[in-house]
Design a protein around this motif. Structure first.
Motif, PDB file in Angstrom:
ATOM      1  N   LYS A 119      29.956 -46.478 -60.741  1.00 17.75           N
ATOM      2  CA  LYS A 119      30.281 -47.675 -59.964  1.00 17.75           C
ATOM      3  C   LYS A 119      31.787 -47.947 -59.962  1.00 17.75           C
ATOM      4  O   LYS A 119      32.368 -48.285 -58.933  1.00 17.75           O
ATOM      5  CB  LYS A 119      29.526 -48.890 -60.525  1.00 17.75           C
ATOM      6  CG  LYS A 119      28.067 -48.951 -60.106  1.00 17.75           C
ATOM      7  CD  LYS A 119      27.438 -50.236 -60.596  1.00 17.75           C
ATOM      8  CE  LYS A 119      26.002 -50.362 -60.113  1.00 17.75           C
ATOM      9  NZ  LYS A 119      25.360 -51.607 -60.616  1.00 17.75           N
ATOM     10  N   LYS A 120      32.391 -47.796 -61.133  1.00 13.37           N
ATOM     11  CA  LYS A 120      33.836 -48.022 -61.224  1.00 13.37           C
ATOM     12  C   LYS A 120      34.584 -47.044 -60.334  1.00 13.37           C
ATOM     13  O   LYS A 120      35.527 -47.419 -59.617  1.00 13.37           O
ATOM     14  CB  LYS A 120      34.282 -47.873 -62.678  1.00 13.37           C
ATOM     15  CG  LYS A 120      35.770 -48.118 -62.896  1.00 13.37           C
ATOM     16  CD  LYS A 120      36.139 -47.969 -64.371  1.00 13.37           C
ATOM     17  CE  LYS A 120      37.639 -48.165 -64.588  1.00 13.37           C
ATOM     18  NZ  LYS A 120      38.006 -47.983 -66.022  1.00 13.37           N
ATOM     19  N   GLU A 121      34.154 -45.769 -60.339  1.00 16.39           N
ATOM     20  CA  GLU A 121      34.806 -44.755 -59.510  1.00 16.39           C
ATOM     21  C   GLU A 121      34.589 -45.047 -58.024  1.00 16.39           C
ATOM     22  O   GLU A 121      35.501 -44.880 -57.210  1.00 16.39           O
ATOM     23  CB  GLU A 121      34.267 -43.373 -59.869  1.00 16.39           C
ATOM     24  CG  GLU A 121      34.696 -42.896 -61.253  1.00 16.39           C
ATOM     25  CD  GLU A 121      34.095 -41.550 -61.613  1.00 16.39           C
ATOM     26  OE1 GLU A 121      33.743 -40.793 -60.682  1.00 16.39           O
ATOM     27  OE2 GLU A 121      33.954 -41.261 -62.808  1.00 16.39           O
ATOM     28  N   SER A 127      38.085 -49.326 -52.488  1.00 13.27           N
ATOM     29  CA  SER A 127      39.184 -50.292 -52.417  1.00 13.27           C
ATOM     30  C   SER A 127      40.527 -49.620 -52.151  1.00 13.27           C
ATOM     31  O   SER A 127      41.401 -50.205 -51.511  1.00 13.27           O
ATOM     32  CB  SER A 127      39.249 -51.102 -53.715  1.00 13.27           C
ATOM     33  OG  SER A 127      39.422 -50.254 -54.832  1.00 13.27           O
ATOM     34  N   THR A 128      40.695 -48.370 -52.600  1.00 22.49           N
ATOM     35  CA  THR A 128      41.952 -47.656 -52.392  1.00 22.49           C
ATOM     36  C   THR A 128      42.040 -47.040 -51.008  1.00 22.49           C
ATOM     37  O   THR A 128      43.080 -47.134 -50.334  1.00 22.49           O
ATOM     38  CB  THR A 128      42.127 -46.548 -53.451  1.00 22.49           C
ATOM     39  OG1 THR A 128      42.098 -47.129 -54.758  1.00 22.49           O
ATOM     40  CG2 THR A 128      43.453 -45.812 -53.256  1.00 22.49           C
ATOM     41  N   HIS A 129      40.958 -46.411 -50.563  1.00 17.24           N
ATOM     42  CA  HIS A 129      41.011 -45.631 -49.322  1.00 17.24           C
ATOM     43  C   HIS A 129      40.338 -46.299 -48.118  1.00 17.24           C
ATOM     44  O   HIS A 129      40.703 -46.006 -46.979  1.00 17.24           O
ATOM     45  CB  HIS A 129      40.366 -44.259 -49.559  1.00 17.24           C
ATOM     46  CG  HIS A 129      41.029 -43.458 -50.625  1.00 17.24           C
ATOM     47  ND1 HIS A 129      42.247 -42.837 -50.441  1.00 17.24           N
ATOM     48  CD2 HIS A 129      40.656 -43.178 -51.900  1.00 17.24           C
ATOM     49  CE1 HIS A 129      42.595 -42.200 -51.551  1.00 17.24           C
ATOM     50  NE2 HIS A 129      41.654 -42.399 -52.450  1.00 17.24           N
TER      51      HIS A 129
END
Length: 405
Positions: A119-121, A127-129
């Protein structure tokens, strides 16, 4: 009403499931109609080598017998050479021309990782891409779909679940919103996707391992249909692999189909643990050659380090042998790391010569070693708890005559 429209020629295109087509009533209806063409879609379902075999498809050879003058065409987006050969044989298309388009989707960037915290990944990736983009997140179970959709919603995203356990009205509503609104994420089982042609899906993420390269390719192919850059992102763990194997082994399918399914799963696992260009590997699977590495996958952009795994392999296989081939990976890893617990002490496995000889690797690294051994058929997992067994090939490795990277 539909039957009457078919008879009067009002219907130009008639969609029929193979199960209904094979009913005598349907065949008689079609015999009374003016037919131009039979188009058999998802034709890989005809083949036991295909990733989604349905025995009803094999009975579609009846079309040649009952309608010898009506042209037939078989279509699929995901079929390797063996599957294509069986489609031709099963549907009696030996005299037909074969057209194969390139499988390459150069705008899709492929990324696969061994999950520590899935989930963290996933959140970091989105959120980044793709903070504002539409995407699809695939999960194996309905429960995981619901949990993931709720978690993404709690994180501030518009995330809609989609699986066979929802009402048809809910599924239709969620699909309609996904197609018509911007920035929506659908979290789904493989029940979602057939007929979906949203051009601006910017990412397809897998939180669970698919069952084959064909399934993976078909699902990732729902990203970037507008030709613009898109991502195919996947994270997986040992439990995914064990669960997929158990689903195959515990199914009611014929033994031959089980063997084929396990072979396909192994090929996918080999792809996941690849150290070279992923696109070259994908295209080679479908019989296509890419002369140079693509430069647009995780392994091309950040080449992984490789190492000679022979000694680690021998330690792992030896531990499997010395424990009687009755235990799962987590238990075996604890022995290699020299960790004692009640079970290990009770079984006297803390006295084994392999106890504590693997401290040069972490638990996660040993998990990766075992996963690759399973993918290479140097180990087999059986039973409810994924007990590891040694195939004959493992004996040759234990003698130590080759290099493993």
């Amino acid at each position: 009403m539909v039957e009457q429209q078919v008879l009067t020629g009002e219907v130009q295109i008639l969609y029929v499931a193979p199960e209904r087509l094979l009913m005598e009533r349907t065949l008689r209806l079609l015999e009374q109609s003016n037919l131009s063409l039979f188009a058999i879609d998802e034709a890989h379902c005809v083949s036991q080598w295909g990733h989604d075999f349905r025995p009803e498809y094999q009975k579609l050879s009846v079309l040649k017998q009952r309608f010898p003058s009506v042209p037939r065409i078989a279509l699929t987006a995901t079929a390797d050479l063996k599957t294509r050969e069986e489609i031709i044989a099963q549907l009696a298309l030996e005299q037909a021309d074969v057209y194969v388009h390139s499988f390459d989707r150069p705008n899709i960037q492929y990324h696969v990782s061994d999950s520590g915290n899935a989930k963290k990944e996933l959140w970091s990736f989105i959120s980044t891409h793709h903070p504002d983009d539409a995407g699809i997140v695939y999960c194996l179970s309905r429960k995981k779909v619901e949990e993931t959709a709720q978690w993404l919603t709690d994180m501030g995203k518009i995330a809609l679940p989609y699986h066979a356990g929802l009402s048809s009205e809910q599924r239709a509503s969620h699909q309609r919103r996904f197609l018509s609104e911007d920035g929506i994420i659908v979290v789904a089982t493989i029940a979602f996707g057939m007929g979906i042609d949203k051009p601006d899906v910017r990412f397809v993420a897998h939180l669970s391992l698919p069952k084959s390269i064909e399934a993976y390719y078909q699902e990732t192919g729902r990203a970037g249909r507008d030709g613009m850059p898109a991502n195919a992102w996947m994270t997986f763990g040992m439990q995914d692999m064990v669960l997929q194997r158990q689903m195959v082994q515990n199914s009611d399918a014929a033994e031959q189909y089980k063997r084929v399914s396990l072979q396909k799963l192994n090929r996918l696992l080999g792809y996941c643990d690849l150290a070279t260009c992923r696109r070259q590997s994908l295209l080679a699977y479908f019989g296509e050659t890419l002369a140079e590495p693509c430069g647009n996958c995780d392994n091309c952009l950040n080449p992984p380090e490789t190492w000679d795994g022979l000694q680690a392999t021998q330690k792992a296989l030896s531990t499997v042998y010395r424990t009687g081939q009755r235990f799962g990976v987590s238990y075996l890893v604890n022995i290699l790391l020299g960790k004692t617990d009640a079970r290990i002490t009770q079984n006297q496995h803390h006295t084994l010569s392999t106890f504590g000889i693997g401290t040069e690797l972490s638990a996660k690294e040993w998990q990766g070693v075992f996963r690759q051994l399973l993918a290479m058929n140097l180990l087999e997992a059986h039973g409810e708890h994924g007990s590891c067994n040694l195939p004959r090939l493992a004996g040759l490795i234990l003698k130590g005559s080759t290099q493993l990277n």
